[in-house]
Design a protein around this motif. Sequence first.
Motif: not given
Length: 344
Positions: A26-37, A187-192, A200-208
């Motif tokens: 979870t720690l590194y998953g959030m790190y990676d997802l947040l860092g890709s914004a 994942v929901d927390l990171a996107l939120f 919101i647009d950037e969150a949707m890009r990461l979801a896609r």
Amino acid sequence: MNQLAEPASTATTIALLAGPDATASTLYGMYDLLGSAGRDWEFLTNGRMGEPLLKPLIVARDGRGFRAPNGAWIEPDAALDDCRSPAVACIPDLFIAPDASLEGYAAEIAWLHACQSQGVLLAAACTGAMLLAEAGLLDGQDATTHWAYCEAMARRFPSVRVHAQRTLVVTGEGQRLIMAGGGTSWVDLALFLVARLVGIDEAMRLARINLIDWHQDGQRPYAALTTARQVTDACITRCQVWVAQHYDTHSPVAGMMALSGLTERSFKRRFKAATGMTPMDYVHTLRLEEAKQYLESGDDPIDAIAELVGYADPSFFRRLFGRRVGLTPSQYRRRFRSMRLQLQ
């Protein structure tokens, strides 16, 4: 892929708290997802790395590396004293038992209080919310955590309003307390957080990019309803073993009562004391768990499944299933039947 771009000095800092019981995935998953914004969408669509808009930092008590409970090595970016005013302080997850003591987290709790006093956004994924509750930061607030920990949270912190069915809770003054439920709802927390801090647009890009389907149905469909068998009352344990084999009979509660040799009043009192459930609620729990297995693994009609698990009235079964699970039997089958097939 080319070397990742460094976040600009204007990037928003999100401190990810790595406590002694941190869950590395979870720690590194959030790190990676947040860092890709701001970074990865531009690379995938135009072939050049975008500018990172968020700067995740892994922070720990003294800043030194340590082994996570599963043996993975965690290398913090900073000590707590070196990260006093991030935009967000987030607890990704803790690998702890529901009733585990968090007395050893004094330094982390002090840091969270310091962040809260500065108006920092506080977030927690899964069991990380237990640390927020231990710190007293959830008193009088709505909250959620992993479904298996909700009962313990409600019992240990009675002033916290626990919502076991919700995947995401946003509460507190200025909506500065954010919690996600269990499992991959981080994942929901990171996107939120991306939506709130970047847009919101950037969150949707990461979801896609990551093929993410937000958990809009909550956690209840994922929760195992059965309570682990208790061992303190041998008589009730025998009844639990028996009913696990006979829950589909016409009168399973009467069968357990006869097996116990107790009066009706004594049986019900001891059963509730031992399991935390009435005998009939316990039977419903076993039946619904079995129904979920039928729905996931086969194509039997729902009315037939109702009869198989002990319900003569299919409409009652449907209503009970929807109330307890949060999805209708048909909705549950569509979601989890396909998931099971994909995993086989």
